[in-house]
Design a protein around this motif. Structure first.
Motif, PDB file in Angstrom:
ATOM      1  N   GLU A 153       0.877  -1.178   0.000  1.00 30.99           N
ATOM      2  CA  GLU A 153       0.000   0.000   0.000  1.00 30.99           C
ATOM      3  C   GLU A 153       0.909   1.220   0.000  1.00 30.99           C
ATOM      4  O   GLU A 153       1.495   1.562   1.025  1.00 30.99           O
ATOM      5  CB  GLU A 153      -0.915  -0.029   1.230  1.00 30.99           C
ATOM      6  CG  GLU A 153      -2.187   0.766   1.063  1.00 30.99           C
ATOM      7  CD  GLU A 153      -3.239   0.395   2.101  1.00 30.99           C
ATOM      8  OE1 GLU A 153      -4.287   1.049   2.108  1.00 30.99           O
ATOM      9  OE2 GLU A 153      -3.011  -0.541   2.893  1.00 30.99           O
ATOM     10  N   GLU A 154       1.038   1.853  -1.150  1.00 32.58           N
ATOM     11  CA  GLU A 154       2.050   2.894  -1.324  1.00 32.58           C
ATOM     12  C   GLU A 154       1.703   4.206  -0.638  1.00 32.58           C
ATOM     13  O   GLU A 154       2.582   4.923  -0.162  1.00 32.58           O
ATOM     14  CB  GLU A 154       2.296   3.139  -2.823  1.00 32.58           C
ATOM     15  CG  GLU A 154       2.728   1.907  -3.604  1.00 32.58           C
ATOM     16  CD  GLU A 154       4.059   1.362  -3.120  1.00 32.58           C
ATOM     17  OE1 GLU A 154       4.852   2.130  -2.536  1.00 32.58           O
ATOM     18  OE2 GLU A 154       4.316   0.160  -3.324  1.00 32.58           O
ATOM     19  N   ASP A 155       0.418   4.531  -0.594  1.00 26.81           N
ATOM     20  CA  ASP A 155       0.007   5.810  -0.017  1.00 26.81           C
ATOM     21  C   ASP A 155       0.063   5.737   1.509  1.00 26.81           C
ATOM     22  O   ASP A 155      -0.649   4.920   2.111  1.00 26.81           O
ATOM     23  CB  ASP A 155      -1.405   6.162  -0.466  1.00 26.81           C
ATOM     24  CG  ASP A 155      -1.885   7.470   0.144  1.00 26.81           C
ATOM     25  OD1 ASP A 155      -1.170   8.476   0.039  1.00 26.81           O
ATOM     26  OD2 ASP A 155      -2.960   7.465   0.774  1.00 26.81           O
ATOM     27  N   PRO A 156       0.900   6.558   2.169  1.00 25.82           N
ATOM     28  CA  PRO A 156       1.038   6.479   3.635  1.00 25.82           C
ATOM     29  C   PRO A 156      -0.264   6.706   4.386  1.00 25.82           C
ATOM     30  O   PRO A 156      -0.528   6.040   5.398  1.00 25.82           O
ATOM     31  CB  PRO A 156       2.066   7.582   3.957  1.00 25.82           C
ATOM     32  CG  PRO A 156       2.813   7.789   2.674  1.00 25.82           C
ATOM     33  CD  PRO A 156       1.813   7.552   1.583  1.00 25.82           C
ATOM     34  N   GLU A 157      -1.093   7.637   3.922  1.00 23.83           N
ATOM     35  CA  GLU A 157      -2.346   7.908   4.624  1.00 23.83           C
ATOM     36  C   GLU A 157      -3.292   6.721   4.523  1.00 23.83           C
ATOM     37  O   GLU A 157      -3.956   6.342   5.493  1.00 23.83           O
ATOM     38  CB  GLU A 157      -3.002   9.165   4.059  1.00 23.83           C
ATOM     39  CG  GLU A 157      -2.250  10.456   4.384  1.00 23.83           C
ATOM     40  CD  GLU A 157      -3.012  11.692   3.950  1.00 23.83           C
ATOM     41  OE1 GLU A 157      -4.166  11.545   3.465  1.00 23.83           O
ATOM     42  OE2 GLU A 157      -2.474  12.796   4.096  1.00 23.83           O
ATOM     43  N   SER A 158      -3.346   6.132   3.326  1.00 23.15           N
ATOM     44  CA  SER A 158      -4.196   4.959   3.145  1.00 23.15           C
ATOM     45  C   SER A 158      -3.686   3.794   3.984  1.00 23.15           C
ATOM     46  O   SER A 158      -4.469   3.065   4.609  1.00 23.15           O
ATOM     47  CB  SER A 158      -4.218   4.567   1.663  1.00 23.15           C
ATOM     48  OG  SER A 158      -4.971   3.381   1.481  1.00 23.15           O
ATOM     49  N   ALA A 159      -2.360   3.619   4.039  1.00 24.21           N
ATOM     50  CA  ALA A 159      -1.772   2.543   4.839  1.00 24.21           C
ATOM     51  C   ALA A 159      -2.083   2.735   6.315  1.00 24.21           C
ATOM     52  O   ALA A 159      -2.399   1.771   7.031  1.00 24.21           O
ATOM     53  CB  ALA A 159      -0.270   2.489   4.610  1.00 24.21           C
ATOM     54  N   ALA A 160      -2.008   3.975   6.792  1.00 24.35           N
ATOM     55  CA  ALA A 160      -2.302   4.261   8.201  1.00 24.35           C
ATOM     56  C   ALA A 160      -3.765   3.959   8.524  1.00 24.35           C
ATOM     57  O   ALA A 160      -4.075   3.419   9.599  1.00 24.35           O
ATOM     58  CB  ALA A 160      -1.973   5.717   8.521  1.00 24.35           C
ATOM     59  N   ARG A 161      -4.664   4.290   7.605  1.00 22.79           N
ATOM     60  CA  ARG A 161      -6.083   3.990   7.827  1.00 22.79           C
ATOM     61  C   ARG A 161      -6.314   2.479   7.877  1.00 22.79           C
ATOM     62  O   ARG A 161      -7.122   1.995   8.668  1.00 22.79           O
ATOM     63  CB  ARG A 161      -6.940   4.630   6.727  1.00 22.79           C
ATOM     64  CG  ARG A 161      -7.083   6.143   6.845  1.00 22.79           C
ATOM     65  CD  ARG A 161      -8.196   6.658   5.947  1.00 22.79           C
ATOM     66  NE  ARG A 161      -7.909   6.434   4.533  1.00 22.79           N
ATOM     67  CZ  ARG A 161      -7.247   7.291   3.755  1.00 22.79           C
ATOM     68  NH1 ARG A 161      -6.799   8.433   4.268  1.00 22.79           N
ATOM     69  NH2 ARG A 161      -7.045   7.032   2.477  1.00 22.79           N
ATOM     70  N   THR A 162      -5.602   1.751   7.027  1.00 26.32           N
ATOM     71  CA  THR A 162      -5.741   0.295   7.033  1.00 26.32           C
ATOM     72  C   THR A 162      -5.247  -0.292   8.350  1.00 26.32           C
ATOM     73  O   THR A 162      -5.875  -1.195   8.921  1.00 26.32           O
ATOM     74  CB  THR A 162      -4.964  -0.325   5.859  1.00 26.32           C
ATOM     75  OG1 THR A 162      -5.476   0.191   4.626  1.00 26.32           O
ATOM     76  CG2 THR A 162      -5.097  -1.843   5.858  1.00 26.32           C
TER      77      THR A 162
END
Length: 203
Positions: A153-162
């Motif tokens: 998951e390249e996008d840091p914000e998306s990864a943090a939400r996951t």
């Protein structure tokens, strides 16, 4: 042991031995006395320290109990069992075993109840317990991605939400099972839960 006393408090150098004794005495008192009857004076007596020693480290009972409970969860480790499913099962069984401890059960239920009307306490629970244990999800996802079991998951914000979502699903399910429903989170239940969780992650 990790120190969680408020930043910026000055005074004598902290003693790891004293901290450990105080937190252990707090958990002992929680089991024997319960939240309402627990006092810092009783904890100090059990720990063999002066009451002023507690106040140099913690502002009050709320802080002290959160830290005493949080120390239990610091023992959680993510095992490397060769697959994401086995890793999840291993850490969930550890988590359930900690929640089955009388001191964890009584302490966690007490501080959560108190936190419903105390925003500062909620923040301390989040920092001392929730945020600290999200490391397990971060580590587990990274390991699974390296194995090719989960996509990167390249996008840091998306990864943090996951990470937040996975943590909430695991912690919420296990806490509800053990503390609300008062049912065992045994190996059979953990296998079923892991299967459902992995179905969601795979999609």
């Amino acid at each position: 042991m990790h120190s969680r006393s408020p930043a910026g408090r000055s005074g004598r150098p902290r003693s790891a031995e004293a901290d450990a004794a105080i937190l252990a005495a707090t958990r002992e008192a929680l089991v024997e006395l319960g939240w309402s009857k627990l006092t810092l004076g009783d904890v100090a007596t059990r720990a063999g320290v002066a009451k002023t020693t507690l106040y140099r480290r913690w502002a009050g009972k709320n802080e002290l109990v959160v830290d005493a409970v949080a120390e239990l969860f610091d023992a959680l480790e993510l095992p490397d069992c060769g697959s994401l499913a086995a890793d999840i099962e291993g850490v969930v069984l550890q988590f359930a075993a900690i929640l089955a401890l009388p001191e964890a059960r009584s302490g966690l239920m007490a501080v959560v109840a108190e936190a419903t009307r105390d925003e500062v306490l909620r923040e301390r629970i989040r920092a001392s317990v929730v945020d600290r244990q999200k490391r397990l999800v971060v580590e587990g996802r990274a390991r699974a991605q390296a194995r090719g079991e989960l996509p990167a998951e390249e996008d840091p914000e998306s990864a943090a939400r996951t990470v937040d979502l996975i943590f909430d699903m695991v912690a919420g399910a296990v806490v509800h099972r053990t503390l609300v429903s008062a049912e065992p989170a045994d190996e059979e239940w953990v296998r079923g839960f892991t299967r459902v969780l992995l179905q969601g992650l795979g999609s």
